[in-house]
Scaffold this motif. Structure first.
Motif, PDB file in Angstrom:
ATOM      1  N   GLU A   1      24.890  -1.587 -16.859  1.00 57.70           N
ATOM      2  CA  GLU A   1      25.282  -0.583 -15.871  1.00 57.70           C
ATOM      3  C   GLU A   1      26.678  -0.837 -15.315  1.00 57.70           C
ATOM      4  N   SER A   2      27.043  -2.101 -15.088  1.00 61.38           N
ATOM      5  CA  SER A   2      28.368  -2.386 -14.532  1.00 61.38           C
ATOM      6  C   SER A   2      29.473  -2.050 -15.532  1.00 61.38           C
ATOM      7  N   SER A   3      29.242  -2.303 -16.831  1.00 60.66           N
ATOM      8  CA  SER A   3      30.262  -1.961 -17.822  1.00 60.66           C
ATOM      9  C   SER A   3      30.377  -0.444 -17.967  1.00 60.66           C
ATOM     10  N   ASP A   4      29.255   0.274 -17.847  1.00 59.68           N
ATOM     11  CA  ASP A   4      29.308   1.737 -17.856  1.00 59.68           C
ATOM     12  C   ASP A   4      30.109   2.237 -16.653  1.00 59.68           C
ATOM     13  N   ARG A   5      29.914   1.616 -15.507  1.00 58.27           N
ATOM     14  CA  ARG A   5      30.630   2.019 -14.286  1.00 58.27           C
ATOM     15  C   ARG A   5      32.129   1.781 -14.436  1.00 58.27           C
ATOM     16  N   ASP A   6      32.510   0.632 -15.043  1.00 56.05           N
ATOM     17  CA  ASP A   6      33.934   0.356 -15.282  1.00 56.05           C
ATOM     18  C   ASP A   6      34.554   1.431 -16.165  1.00 56.05           C
ATOM     19  N   LEU A   7      33.840   1.821 -17.203  1.00 62.22           N
ATOM     20  CA  LEU A   7      34.327   2.853 -18.122  1.00 62.22           C
ATOM     21  C   LEU A   7      34.442   4.189 -17.388  1.00 62.22           C
ATOM     22  N   LEU A   8      33.435   4.544 -16.633  1.00 67.79           N
ATOM     23  CA  LEU A   8      33.450   5.805 -15.893  1.00 67.79           C
ATOM     24  C   LEU A   8      34.584   5.827 -14.867  1.00 67.79           C
ATOM     25  N   ASP A   9      34.786   4.718 -14.168  1.00 69.03           N
ATOM     26  CA  ASP A   9      35.878   4.646 -13.180  1.00 69.03           C
ATOM     27  C   ASP A   9      37.234   4.849 -13.857  1.00 69.03           C
ATOM     28  N   LEU A  10      37.422   4.243 -15.028  1.00 69.37           N
ATOM     29  CA  LEU A  10      38.668   4.399 -15.766  1.00 69.37           C
ATOM     30  C   LEU A  10      38.872   5.855 -16.188  1.00 69.37           C
ATOM     31  N   ILE A  11      37.827   6.482 -16.691  1.00 72.49           N
ATOM     32  CA  ILE A  11      37.926   7.888 -17.102  1.00 72.49           C
ATOM     33  C   ILE A  11      38.216   8.775 -15.899  1.00 72.49           C
ATOM     34  N   ARG A  12      37.584   8.498 -14.775  1.00 67.80           N
ATOM     35  CA  ARG A  12      37.849   9.278 -13.559  1.00 67.80           C
ATOM     36  C   ARG A  12      39.317   9.189 -13.149  1.00 67.80           C
ATOM     37  N   ARG A  13      39.862   7.976 -13.195  1.00 67.27           N
ATOM     38  CA  ARG A  13      41.238   7.749 -12.745  1.00 67.27           C
ATOM     39  C   ARG A  13      42.282   8.249 -13.740  1.00 67.27           C
ATOM     40  N   ARG A  14      42.049   8.015 -15.036  1.00 67.53           N
ATOM     41  CA  ARG A  14      43.123   8.199 -16.015  1.00 67.53           C
ATOM     42  C   ARG A  14      42.812   9.216 -17.100  1.00 67.53           C
ATOM     43  N   GLY A  15      41.590   9.754 -17.128  1.00 66.05           N
ATOM     44  CA  GLY A  15      41.164  10.641 -18.221  1.00 66.05           C
ATOM     45  C   GLY A  15      41.909  11.949 -18.254  1.00 66.05           C
ATOM     46  N   PRO A  16      41.788  12.702 -19.311  1.00 68.31           N
ATOM     47  CA  PRO A  16      40.991  12.414 -20.503  1.00 68.31           C
ATOM     48  C   PRO A  16      41.661  11.377 -21.411  1.00 68.31           C
ATOM     49  N   LEU A  17      40.817  10.518 -22.018  1.00 66.51           N
ATOM     50  CA  LEU A  17      41.296   9.425 -22.859  1.00 66.51           C
ATOM     51  C   LEU A  17      40.530   9.379 -24.177  1.00 66.51           C
ATOM     52  N   THR A  18      41.174   8.821 -25.212  1.00 68.23           N
ATOM     53  CA  THR A  18      40.519   8.620 -26.503  1.00 68.23           C
ATOM     54  C   THR A  18      39.746   7.301 -26.482  1.00 68.23           C
ATOM     55  N   ILE A  19      38.906   7.109 -27.483  1.00 68.37           N
ATOM     56  CA  ILE A  19      38.155   5.853 -27.595  1.00 68.37           C
ATOM     57  C   ILE A  19      39.118   4.678 -27.729  1.00 68.37           C
ATOM     58  N   GLY A  59      43.230  17.136 -41.067  1.00 69.26           N
ATOM     59  CA  GLY A  59      42.372  15.962 -40.921  1.00 69.26           C
ATOM     60  C   GLY A  59      41.343  16.127 -39.819  1.00 69.26           C
ATOM     61  N   ARG A  60      40.766  15.026 -39.462  1.00 68.97           N
ATOM     62  CA  ARG A  60      39.691  15.037 -38.481  1.00 68.97           C
ATOM     63  C   ARG A  60      40.227  15.328 -37.086  1.00 68.97           C
ATOM     64  N   PRO A  61      39.434  16.040 -36.292  1.00 67.93           N
ATOM     65  CA  PRO A  61      39.863  16.293 -34.914  1.00 67.93           C
ATOM     66  C   PRO A  61      39.815  15.007 -34.090  1.00 67.93           C
ATOM     67  N   ARG A  62      40.567  14.988 -33.009  1.00 70.06           N
ATOM     68  CA  ARG A  62      40.580  13.844 -32.099  1.00 70.06           C
ATOM     69  C   ARG A  62      39.719  14.211 -30.891  1.00 70.06           C
ATOM     70  N   HIS A  63      39.025  13.234 -30.374  1.00 74.67           N
ATOM     71  CA  HIS A  63      38.168  13.464 -29.210  1.00 74.67           C
ATOM     72  C   HIS A  63      38.729  12.712 -28.012  1.00 74.67           C
ATOM     73  N   ARG A  64      38.727  13.392 -26.881  1.00 74.31           N
ATOM     74  CA  ARG A  64      39.110  12.783 -25.611  1.00 74.31           C
ATOM     75  C   ARG A  64      37.934  12.937 -24.663  1.00 74.31           C
ATOM     76  N   TYR A  65      37.798  11.977 -23.778  1.00 79.29           N
ATOM     77  CA  TYR A  65      36.669  11.960 -22.858  1.00 79.29           C
ATOM     78  C   TYR A  65      37.157  12.075 -21.431  1.00 79.29           C
ATOM     79  N   GLN A  66      36.470  12.927 -20.656  1.00 84.17           N
ATOM     80  CA  GLN A  66      36.839  13.131 -19.257  1.00 84.17           C
ATOM     81  C   GLN A  66      35.586  13.122 -18.397  1.00 84.17           C
ATOM     82  N   ALA A  67      35.787  12.822 -17.131  1.00 79.05           N
ATOM     83  CA  ALA A  67      34.668  12.812 -16.186  1.00 79.05           C
ATOM     84  C   ALA A  67      34.211  14.239 -15.927  1.00 79.05           C
TER      85      ALA A  67
END
Length: 72
Positions: free
Chosen positions: A2-20, A57-65
């Motif tokens: 859960e804490s690593s998921d929270r770190d990832l979510l916090d990063l996406i909230r602050r800086r998203g959308p981001l790629t893997i 080619g393949r599409p790129r995916h970005r992730y956002q909160a």
């Protein structure tokens, strides 16, 4: 975890959308670790995936909160 998921979510909230790749670089973990965390967060409705078609080619995916993630 859960804490690593929270770190990832916090990063996406602050800086998203981001790629893997961007997320893995920022967190210092592997792309596979990021994908596993994203699967949980997308499944819970906290993160949304955007698809970008850039040339051939393949599409790129970005992730956002999601709107729900910003409420928490």
């Amino acid at each position: 975890s859960e804490s690593s998921d929270r770190d990832l979510l916090d990063l996406i909230r602050r800086r998203g959308p981001l790629t893997i790749t961007e997320l893995a670089d920022q967190l210092g973990v592997t792309g596979t670790a990021v994908r596993n965390r994203l699967a949980r967060l997308v499944g819970s409705g906290l993160v949304e995936r955007q698809t970008e078609h850039v040339g051939r080619g393949r599409p790129r995916h970005r992730y956002q909160a999601s709107v729900e993630a910003h409420k928490r």
